[in-house]
Scaffold this motif. Sequence first.
Motif, short mmCIF file in Angstrom:
data_model
loop_
_atom_site.label_atom_id
_atom_site.label_comp_id
_atom_site.label_asym_id
_atom_site.label_seq_id
_atom_site.Cartn_x
_atom_site.Cartn_y
_atom_site.Cartn_z
N LEU A 1 0.82 -1.05 -0.02
CA LEU A 1 0.08 0.00 0.07
C LEU A 1 0.86 1.37 -0.10
CD1 LEU A 1 -2.62 -1.02 2.64
CD2 LEU A 1 -3.15 -0.98 0.41
N ARG A 2 0.49 2.28 -0.53
CA ARG A 2 1.11 3.65 -0.27
C ARG A 2 0.62 4.19 0.84
NH1 ARG A 2 3.09 5.51 -5.20
NH2 ARG A 2 3.53 7.57 -4.19
N ILE A 3 1.88 4.72 1.66
CA ILE A 3 1.67 5.06 3.03
C ILE A 3 0.49 6.18 3.23
CG2 ILE A 3 3.34 7.10 2.72
CD1 ILE A 3 4.40 6.45 5.73
N GLU A 4 0.10 7.13 2.01
CA GLU A 4 -1.07 8.12 2.35
C GLU A 4 -2.34 7.20 2.52
OE1 GLU A 4 0.28 8.25 -2.06
OE2 GLU A 4 1.29 7.94 -0.06
N TRP A 5 -2.48 6.00 1.89
CA TRP A 5 -3.55 5.56 2.06
C TRP A 5 -3.91 4.95 3.59
CZ3 TRP A 5 -5.10 1.26 -2.26
CH2 TRP A 5 -5.29 1.82 -3.18
N ILE B 1 10.45 7.85 -5.12
CA ILE B 1 9.66 8.78 -5.63
C ILE B 1 8.79 9.04 -4.55
CG2 ILE B 1 7.51 8.73 -7.05
CD1 ILE B 1 8.81 6.84 -8.85
N ALA B 2 8.18 8.48 -3.60
CA ALA B 2 7.49 8.83 -2.47
C ALA B 2 8.09 9.68 -1.49
CB ALA B 2 7.10 7.70 -1.62
N THR C 1 12.77 16.46 -5.13
CA THR C 1 13.71 16.78 -5.66
C THR C 1 15.08 16.05 -5.32
OG1 THR C 1 13.17 18.91 -5.55
CG2 THR C 1 15.51 18.84 -6.06
N MET C 2 15.74 15.36 -6.43
CA MET C 2 16.74 14.46 -6.35
C MET C 2 17.56 14.17 -7.51
SD MET C 2 15.02 10.70 -6.08
CE MET C 2 16.49 9.98 -5.50
N SER D 1 8.12 8.35 -16.65
CA SER D 1 7.09 9.26 -16.19
C SER D 1 7.10 9.91 -14.91
CB SER D 1 5.65 8.23 -15.79
OG SER D 1 5.96 7.69 -14.92
N ARG D 2 8.27 9.61 -14.03
CA ARG D 2 8.45 10.17 -12.95
C ARG D 2 9.77 10.93 -12.68
NH1 ARG D 2 4.45 9.25 -9.27
NH2 ARG D 2 2.41 8.81 -10.44
#
Length: 305
Positions: free
Chosen positions: A84-88, A199-200, A204-205, A225-226
């Motif tokens: 899962l993504r952490i924001e979920w 990405i999460a 900037t990197m 794409s990212r």
Amino acid sequence: MSEITNFKGEAVTAKPENAADLEVEALIRSVGDRVRKARDLKGMPRRVVSELSGVSPRYLAQLEAGEGNISIGLLLRVAIALDLRIEWLVGGEDPWSSDVLRVADLFRSAPAGTREKVLELLSPEPPEAMRARRICLIGLRGAGKSTLGAMAGAKMGVPFVELNREIEDHSGMPVNEVMALYGQEGYRRLESQAVERVIAMHDTMILAVAGGIVADPDTYNLLLSRFHTIWVKASPDEHMSRVRAQGDTRPMAGNPEAMEQLKVILRSREALYERAHAQLDTSGRAPEESLERLLALIEDKGFLT
């Protein structure tokens, strides 16, 4: 009052003093409920989540009971273990509504091309905005990705990450042991998860990735794409000589056909590398000169603006 666990794993009693404290307690309970529900829906015992995340079963039990004030870093590990993504786990929308689950499952199993089209339809942002200020250096080993990435990051004050180091830090073992234990397929899975993590974590990197990542369509499309991708390349002779200069004689040891094999690999991946948004040829150039050209390219392309 409630009992929570501090960063040392000690049980302490906390008394809410204001509305903000109450909201924090409510958020902790909500996160715990969502972790428990996700684990139940996926049929994953707490022991399995513990092994995948590196978080102890006792701490996971406290988290699910709403008693563990977990750090962002540990919660990210739990989210990755649960796929899962952490924001979920911390967001307002219920991530386990039937529609959300169905869309997530369909997206995860869809071909790369379909996933790209779905992202284009769902995202109101142009591709450049989705890439933010992230730069990824791709290319064969020995082209100068790590050297130039570290130099450019220090020069511009931008975080530099080597993806293999991220994999090693997360797995707790060197990449060669990862390959020996999980095989190529297992390594590619960890590689894809590592890309999603950075990405999460970074808008900037500068990222340097292994040369073979372009052979995995889904992961490579995610990079394209990212990230603003730059193909760092050199002649086959320089690729080989630079690797040997680093003290690694494996490419030539007992293999007189190593150079020809290197050329074959380069030719086979050339079309994939050419999908990058820019190219930097380091052949015949000192690191300082290549750095100047890289910085100029980044500025001209507006990758960090």
